[in-house]
Motif scaffolding. Structure first.
Motif, PDB file in Angstrom:
ATOM      1  N   LEU A 211       0.824  -1.205   0.000  1.00 15.07           N
ATOM      2  CA  LEU A 211       0.000   0.000   0.000  1.00 15.07           C
ATOM      3  C   LEU A 211       0.863   1.260   0.000  1.00 15.07           C
ATOM      4  O   LEU A 211       0.536   2.245  -0.665  1.00 15.07           O
ATOM      5  N   VAL A 212       1.952   1.247   0.753  1.00 19.27           N
ATOM      6  CA  VAL A 212       2.852   2.398   0.776  1.00 19.27           C
ATOM      7  C   VAL A 212       3.492   2.590  -0.587  1.00 19.27           C
ATOM      8  O   VAL A 212       3.598   3.708  -1.104  1.00 19.27           O
ATOM      9  N   SER A 213       3.914   1.499  -1.210  1.00 21.92           N
ATOM     10  CA  SER A 213       4.515   1.576  -2.541  1.00 21.92           C
ATOM     11  C   SER A 213       3.517   2.110  -3.558  1.00 21.92           C
ATOM     12  O   SER A 213       3.837   2.983  -4.375  1.00 21.92           O
ATOM     13  N   LEU A 214       2.300   1.594  -3.515  1.00 24.23           N
ATOM     14  CA  LEU A 214       1.253   2.036  -4.425  1.00 24.23           C
ATOM     15  C   LEU A 214       0.951   3.519  -4.245  1.00 24.23           C
ATOM     16  O   LEU A 214       0.844   4.280  -5.219  1.00 24.23           O
ATOM     17  N   ALA A 215       0.829   3.947  -2.994  1.00 23.10           N
ATOM     18  CA  ALA A 215       0.531   5.354  -2.704  1.00 23.10           C
ATOM     19  C   ALA A 215       1.667   6.259  -3.147  1.00 23.10           C
ATOM     20  O   ALA A 215       1.440   7.331  -3.722  1.00 23.10           O
ATOM     21  N   ALA A 216       2.902   5.850  -2.895  1.00 21.78           N
ATOM     22  CA  ALA A 216       4.053   6.670  -3.279  1.00 21.78           C
ATOM     23  C   ALA A 216       4.150   6.805  -4.789  1.00 21.78           C
ATOM     24  O   ALA A 216       4.362   7.908  -5.319  1.00 21.78           O
ATOM     25  N   GLY A 217       3.984   5.693  -5.500  1.00 26.16           N
ATOM     26  CA  GLY A 217       4.101   5.739  -6.958  1.00 26.16           C
ATOM     27  C   GLY A 217       3.037   6.593  -7.611  1.00 26.16           C
ATOM     28  O   GLY A 217       3.334   7.480  -8.427  1.00 26.16           O
ATOM     29  N   THR A 218       1.773   6.361  -7.253  1.00 22.71           N
ATOM     30  CA  THR A 218       0.689   7.121  -7.871  1.00 22.71           C
ATOM     31  C   THR A 218       0.696   8.577  -7.418  1.00 22.71           C
ATOM     32  O   THR A 218       0.450   9.485  -8.206  1.00 22.71           O
ATOM     33  N   GLY A 219       0.996   8.799  -6.135  1.00 20.96           N
ATOM     34  CA  GLY A 219       1.017  10.170  -5.623  1.00 20.96           C
ATOM     35  C   GLY A 219       2.104  11.009  -6.251  1.00 20.96           C
ATOM     36  O   GLY A 219       1.877  12.158  -6.629  1.00 20.96           O
ATOM     37  N   LEU A 220       3.300  10.458  -6.375  1.00 22.89           N
ATOM     38  CA  LEU A 220       4.399  11.207  -6.979  1.00 22.89           C
ATOM     39  C   LEU A 220       4.116  11.539  -8.440  1.00 22.89           C
ATOM     40  O   LEU A 220       4.386  12.656  -8.898  1.00 22.89           O
ATOM     41  N   LEU A 221       3.565  10.588  -9.170  1.00 23.62           N
ATOM     42  CA  LEU A 221       3.260  10.852 -10.580  1.00 23.62           C
ATOM     43  C   LEU A 221       2.137  11.879 -10.717  1.00 23.62           C
ATOM     44  O   LEU A 221       2.141  12.693 -11.638  1.00 23.62           O
ATOM     45  N   ALA A 222       1.168  11.839  -9.808  1.00 25.29           N
ATOM     46  CA  ALA A 222       0.108  12.849  -9.835  1.00 25.29           C
ATOM     47  C   ALA A 222       0.683  14.226  -9.562  1.00 25.29           C
ATOM     48  O   ALA A 222       0.277  15.217 -10.181  1.00 25.29           O
TER      49      ALA A 222
ATOM     50  N   ARG B   1      -8.988   1.985  -3.458  1.00 24.29           N
ATOM     51  CA  ARG B   1      -9.217   3.180  -2.637  1.00 24.29           C
ATOM     52  C   ARG B   1      -7.906   3.890  -2.302  1.00 24.29           C
ATOM     53  O   ARG B   1      -7.850   5.125  -2.302  1.00 24.29           O
ATOM     54  N   VAL B   2      -6.852   3.133  -2.044  1.00 22.79           N
ATOM     55  CA  VAL B   2      -5.554   3.761  -1.770  1.00 22.79           C
ATOM     56  C   VAL B   2      -5.061   4.509  -3.006  1.00 22.79           C
ATOM     57  O   VAL B   2      -4.546   5.633  -2.902  1.00 22.79           O
ATOM     58  N   THR B   3      -5.233   3.929  -4.180  1.00 25.24           N
ATOM     59  CA  THR B   3      -4.821   4.592  -5.419  1.00 25.24           C
ATOM     60  C   THR B   3      -5.549   5.910  -5.601  1.00 25.24           C
ATOM     61  O   THR B   3      -4.933   6.941  -5.900  1.00 25.24           O
ATOM     62  N   ALA B   4      -6.863   5.888  -5.435  1.00 28.51           N
ATOM     63  CA  ALA B   4      -7.661   7.095  -5.645  1.00 28.51           C
ATOM     64  C   ALA B   4      -7.281   8.191  -4.657  1.00 28.51           C
ATOM     65  O   ALA B   4      -7.045   9.346  -5.043  1.00 28.51           O
ATOM     66  N   VAL B   5      -7.200   7.858  -3.383  1.00 23.04           N
ATOM     67  CA  VAL B   5      -6.886   8.862  -2.361  1.00 23.04           C
ATOM     68  C   VAL B   5      -5.457   9.371  -2.523  1.00 23.04           C
ATOM     69  O   VAL B   5      -5.184  10.565  -2.327  1.00 23.04           O
ATOM     70  N   ALA B   6      -4.528   8.495  -2.912  1.00 25.27           N
ATOM     71  CA  ALA B   6      -3.129   8.894  -3.051  1.00 25.27           C
ATOM     72  C   ALA B   6      -2.928   9.942  -4.135  1.00 25.27           C
ATOM     73  O   ALA B   6      -2.030  10.785  -4.049  1.00 25.27           O
ATOM     74  N   THR B   7      -3.761   9.925  -5.161  1.00 21.66           N
ATOM     75  CA  THR B   7      -3.595  10.887  -6.253  1.00 21.66           C
ATOM     76  C   THR B   7      -4.277  12.216  -5.971  1.00 21.66           C
ATOM     77  O   THR B   7      -4.144  13.155  -6.756  1.00 21.66           O
ATOM     78  N   GLY B   8      -5.004  12.302  -4.859  1.00 21.83           N
ATOM     79  CA  GLY B   8      -5.726  13.529  -4.544  1.00 21.83           C
ATOM     80  C   GLY B   8      -5.011  14.442  -3.580  1.00 21.83           C
ATOM     81  O   GLY B   8      -5.653  15.246  -2.911  1.00 21.83           O
ATOM     82  N   GLY B   9      -3.707  14.352  -3.474  1.00 22.69           N
ATOM     83  CA  GLY B   9      -2.960  15.241  -2.597  1.00 22.69           C
ATOM     84  C   GLY B   9      -1.959  16.077  -3.363  1.00 22.69           C
ATOM     85  O   GLY B   9      -2.137  17.280  -3.565  1.00 22.69           O
ATOM     86  N   LEU B  10      -0.906  15.421  -3.844  1.00 23.51           N
ATOM     87  CA  LEU B  10       0.144  16.141  -4.564  1.00 23.51           C
ATOM     88  C   LEU B  10      -0.328  16.676  -5.918  1.00 23.51           C
ATOM     89  O   LEU B  10       0.348  17.507  -6.524  1.00 23.51           O
ATOM     90  N   ASP B  11      -1.479  16.192  -6.382  1.00 21.91           N
ATOM     91  CA  ASP B  11      -1.983  16.706  -7.670  1.00 21.91           C
ATOM     92  C   ASP B  11      -2.314  18.191  -7.589  1.00 21.91           C
ATOM     93  O   ASP B  11      -2.326  18.891  -8.608  1.00 21.91           O
ATOM     94  N   ALA B  12      -2.605  18.716  -6.391  1.00 22.44           N
ATOM     95  CA  ALA B  12      -3.028  20.116  -6.241  1.00 22.44           C
ATOM     96  C   ALA B  12      -1.859  21.061  -6.008  1.00 22.44           C
ATOM     97  O   ALA B  12      -2.030  22.122  -5.405  1.00 22.44           O
ATOM     98  N   LEU B  13      -0.686  20.708  -6.496  1.00 24.46           N
ATOM     99  CA  LEU B  13       0.453  21.621  -6.435  1.00 24.46           C
ATOM    100  C   LEU B  13       0.188  22.834  -7.332  1.00 24.46           C
ATOM    101  O   LEU B  13      -0.765  22.820  -8.118  1.00 24.46           O
TER     102      LEU B  13
END
Length: 460
Positions: free
Chosen positions: A351-362, A399-411
């Motif tokens: 889950l941490v790996s999934l969140a980090a990968g999708t979040g960073l790319l977002a 759900r982790v994928t969806a939530v992970a992309t909704g943070g860093l995307d708002a830079l």
């Protein structure tokens, strides 16, 4: 190592030039091909026609109905006056002394019903301006207030939301929009609660005083044919109820064995159920919306539908261009180094790996849907295999994928952020701090809680 530097430079240049206002339709292929040329001296034209365009076209083919129906539905909500009526109704019930809460809930109701966050920003801003002025609240808090209601919990966390960010993981994990509903509700509650706490704190710190009002609207225009509150809310309720009904009751009972044929992509209903449900729900809701507001929409219906269809083009092609960019980057040998590193982030915790990968790319692309599409297109199968091996439910991965992309995307370079600030007539210097807290920092905190609970208890 040189190839990795080239990839990072291409991403940084993409962000910088997008922030400067250049079109992603031009930037994405240009930066992708520059990366090909400088990283490996590879076949530039082949990378464009056979990799970039194939990935871009595939995204359009799969998701265009959602973008089209969502944009048409949003335009009809706006043109019929339903969006304004809903916002006014929520504000009236809460009272003007709860201006921040009223605006957040107005945005949340509209976006959770399927209205594009861009439409929500345009529809709610005039009402928010009047309400904040009368409550003597700082104008600089309006963008963050709209962002909390439209860009956060209703976009990624609430189960059943028809947002594209909640739809993209479905074909990769074989899930539905209602994946991990309990965890989604908890994450949504954290985003809403902490976001509201910050906005109230900032209102106290900044003190009374609206600020400059010269360019503000005075009151939303009335067309004299606005629907009642119940009629305005009914299409939104239809989207939610029908989405659930098609997902759980209708589509699973359909004879879909033919999907195994090559002509239909040799797939199965589990990979398509979520997308089919949203398409069907939005279609019925659009028809109902027109029927319920026929007198008000009839005169300009063709024009409204045409404009709604046009409104779908820029968002989907911008996002699809980022998907094409990601496909080209993923085709480079140097990307394998990045991919291998991302997979190892978090150690044994998938889950941490999934969140980090999708979040960073977002964050890199400035787009939740774009970053998510890149991550899942390149690593989706890998994460699913890792999750299965770890005994994790696909719903939890969704759900982790969806939530992970909704943070860093708002830079700061995010298109929705830039549009919102422009609508409100404010600059990044004036209003971005509060946007960053409610749309970046708070969602990341909610993600940490989500991953912790998912790791301990699994999906629920």
């Amino acid at each position: 190592m040189t190839g990795v530097v080239v990839i990072i430079a291409a991403l940084a240049l993409l962000i910088f030039l997008a922030y400067r206002g250049l079109s992603l339709l031009l930037l994405a292929p240009a930066m992708a091909l520059l990366a090909v040329a400088f990283a490996e001296g590879g076949p530039v034209l082949a990378s464009y026609t056979q990799v970039f365009m194939q990935a871009m076209g595939g995204f359009v083919i799969q998701y265009f109905p959602l973008f089209l129906l969502g944009a048409v539905f949003g335009k009809l909500m706006e043109a019929s006056g339903s969006a304004r009526v809903l916002a006014d109704g929520i504000i009236g019930r809460l009272g003007r002394d709860r201006a921040i809460m009223a605006v957040v809930l107005s945005c949340a109701a509209l976006t959770y019903g399927g209205v594009s966050l861009f439409v929500v920003a345009f529809a709610v801003w005039p009402i928010a301006a009047v309400l904040f002025r009368e409550a003597d609240l700082p104008k600089r808090l309006i963008p963050a207030t709209i962002a909390l209601g439209a860009f956060t919990f209703t976009m990624t966390a609430l189960p059943g939301t028809p947002a594209i960010q909640n739809a993209i993981p479905m074909p990769y994990f074989g899930t539905t929009p209602f994946a991990a509903p309990g965890l989604g509700l908890i994450a949504a509650g954290i985003m809403f609660g902490l976001g509201m706490a910050w906005l109230r704190f900032r209102a106290r710190v900044l003190g009374p005083g609206y600020g400059v009002v010269a360019d503000d609207v005075t009151q939303p225009a009335r067309l004299g044919r606005d629907p009642g509150f119940v009629i305005a809310a009914l299409p939104l309720l239809l989207v939610l109820v029908l989405n659930l009904g098609f997902t759980v009751l209708v589509i699973p009972r359909m004879d879909t064995g033919y999907l195994a044929l090559a002509i239909y992509g040799a797939t199965d209903v589990d990979a398509l159920r979520g997308i089919w449900s949203i398409i069907a729900a939005l279609t019925v809701a659009v028809v109902a919306l027109v029927a319920l507001n026929w007198r008000g929409l009839a005169a300009d219906l063709a024009k409204t539908l045409d404009q709604g269809a046009k409104d779908a083009l820029a968002p989907i092609f911008n996002t699809a261009s980022l998907v094409g960019f990601g496909a080209v980057i993923a085709s480079l040998s140097a990307f394998g180094v990045i991919r291998d590193w991302v997979v190892t982030v978090g150690g044994d915790n998938v889950l941490v790996s999934l969140a980090a990968g999708t979040g960073l790319l977002a964050g890199i692309t400035g787009s939740a849907s774009g970053g998510m599409s890149i991550a899942l297109a390149t690593l989706g199968e890998t994460y699913l295999q890792m999750g299965t091996a770890a005994g994790l439910a696909p719903d939890l991965l969704h759900r982790v994928t969806a939530v992970a992309t909704g943070g860093l995307d708002a830079l700061p370079h995010n298109g929705a952020v830039i549009t919102l600030l422009a609508i409100c007539g404010l600059t990044h210097r004036e209003a971005y701090l509060d946007i960053a807290v409610v749309a970046v920092i708070v969602p990341l905190l909610a993600l940490v809680v989500l991953i912790t609970l998912g790791t301990i208890f699994g999906s629920f």
